[in-house]
Design a protein around this motif. Sequence first.
Motif, short mmCIF file in Angstrom:
data_model
loop_
_atom_site.label_atom_id
_atom_site.label_comp_id
_atom_site.label_asym_id
_atom_site.label_seq_id
_atom_site.Cartn_x
_atom_site.Cartn_y
_atom_site.Cartn_z
N VAL A 117 26.05 -55.84 -3.16
CA VAL A 117 27.47 -55.52 -3.06
C VAL A 117 28.22 -56.64 -2.34
CG1 VAL A 117 29.14 -53.94 -2.01
CG2 VAL A 117 27.12 -53.04 -3.18
N ILE A 118 27.63 -57.17 -1.28
CA ILE A 118 28.26 -58.29 -0.56
C ILE A 118 28.40 -59.49 -1.48
CG2 ILE A 118 28.00 -59.93 1.34
CD1 ILE A 118 26.55 -57.70 2.89
N ALA A 119 27.33 -59.81 -2.21
CA ALA A 119 27.35 -60.98 -3.09
C ALA A 119 28.41 -60.85 -4.18
CB ALA A 119 25.97 -61.19 -3.70
N ILE A 143 35.92 -50.51 -5.29
CA ILE A 143 35.36 -49.17 -5.16
C ILE A 143 33.85 -49.28 -5.15
CG2 ILE A 143 35.18 -46.85 -6.12
CD1 ILE A 143 37.97 -49.07 -7.30
N ASN A 144 33.24 -48.85 -4.06
CA ASN A 144 31.79 -48.83 -3.96
C ASN A 144 31.27 -47.43 -4.28
OD1 ASN A 144 31.53 -51.56 -3.16
ND2 ASN A 144 32.06 -51.02 -1.05
N VAL A 145 30.18 -47.36 -5.03
CA VAL A 145 29.61 -46.08 -5.42
C VAL A 145 28.64 -45.62 -4.35
CG1 VAL A 145 28.36 -44.79 -7.19
CG2 VAL A 145 29.90 -46.65 -7.86
N SER A 146 29.02 -44.59 -3.64
CA SER A 146 28.22 -44.06 -2.53
C SER A 146 27.46 -42.82 -3.01
CB SER A 146 29.13 -43.74 -1.34
OG SER A 146 28.37 -43.36 -0.22
N SER A 147 27.08 -41.98 -2.06
CA SER A 147 26.29 -40.80 -2.37
C SER A 147 26.44 -39.79 -1.24
CB SER A 147 24.81 -41.18 -2.52
OG SER A 147 23.98 -40.03 -2.51
N GLY A 148 26.32 -38.49 -1.57
CA GLY A 148 26.28 -37.48 -0.52
C GLY A 148 25.11 -37.70 0.41
N GLY A 149 24.06 -38.36 -0.08
CA GLY A 149 22.89 -38.65 0.73
C GLY A 149 23.15 -39.66 1.82
N SER A 190 20.37 -46.89 2.56
CA SER A 190 21.12 -47.98 1.93
C SER A 190 22.54 -47.56 1.62
CB SER A 190 20.41 -48.46 0.66
OG SER A 190 20.58 -47.55 -0.42
N LYS A 191 22.73 -46.29 1.24
CA LYS A 191 24.07 -45.81 0.95
C LYS A 191 24.86 -45.59 2.24
CE LYS A 191 24.01 -45.65 -3.56
NZ LYS A 191 24.93 -46.42 -4.41
N LEU A 227 29.68 -50.75 5.36
CA LEU A 227 30.16 -52.02 4.82
C LEU A 227 31.54 -51.86 4.19
CD1 LEU A 227 29.32 -54.99 4.25
CD2 LEU A 227 28.38 -54.17 2.07
N THR A 228 31.74 -50.74 3.51
CA THR A 228 33.04 -50.46 2.89
C THR A 228 34.14 -50.44 3.95
OG1 THR A 228 32.01 -49.16 1.11
CG2 THR A 228 34.34 -48.75 1.55
N VAL A 229 33.87 -49.79 5.08
CA VAL A 229 34.85 -49.73 6.16
C VAL A 229 35.18 -51.13 6.66
CG1 VAL A 229 35.25 -48.94 8.53
CG2 VAL A 229 34.26 -47.39 6.84
#
Length: 200
Positions: free
Chosen positions: A27-29, A47-53, A78-79, A85-87
């Motif tokens: 994602v950084i790259a 938009i980054n795809v996250s997860s409830g996990g 990782s999520k 990272l998104t923040v």
Amino acid sequence: MDAVDQIPSTVDLDMVRAVFETNVFGVIAVTNAMLPLLRRSPAPRIINVSSGGASLTINGDPDGPFTGLPTSAAYSPSKTALNALTVQYANELRKDGILVNAAAPGYVATDINDHSGFLTPAQGATLLVRLATLGADGPTRLLQRGRPRALVAVGRPGASTARGDAPGVGAGQGAWRAARCCAPRRPARPSPPACPRPAR
């Protein structure tokens, strides 16, 4: 990738590195490679795809929806890192007018759950499209959980939380209800009940 392979005490470090390579370092790259183009765009969005996990609050609750699931030393952490990272990207790029958000699409039928999810990929993408088409005054640093035609906001611009939980740390009561309803199925048990669908 078998979830059992991610049990922390026996996990293969190479597998953990591979997951983080995709979900964090990748994602950084990609983000940094695309920033010159995004800065030239009239409506730049990430938009980054996250997860409830990714939620530490939900995962740490002994009575939570993920209690019966195998522990994870790769995917879920990782999520969580991706949310953090998104923040950080959102905080840096706000001044440039680039809105950076993360979304957990919900329990979508994919290879990772043997297509047992009750949402189609198209339904899961609805939330991502909505975030990608936000207006210039739209939120940034937001984590949203999605269900068909229903969104649960967790963070709001100008505040780290909606209900006292920072993105990636907790999910607020609204997202908690979504997670409880939409949690991945437990091994050797029936699939969880589908979230109620709004009347047409």
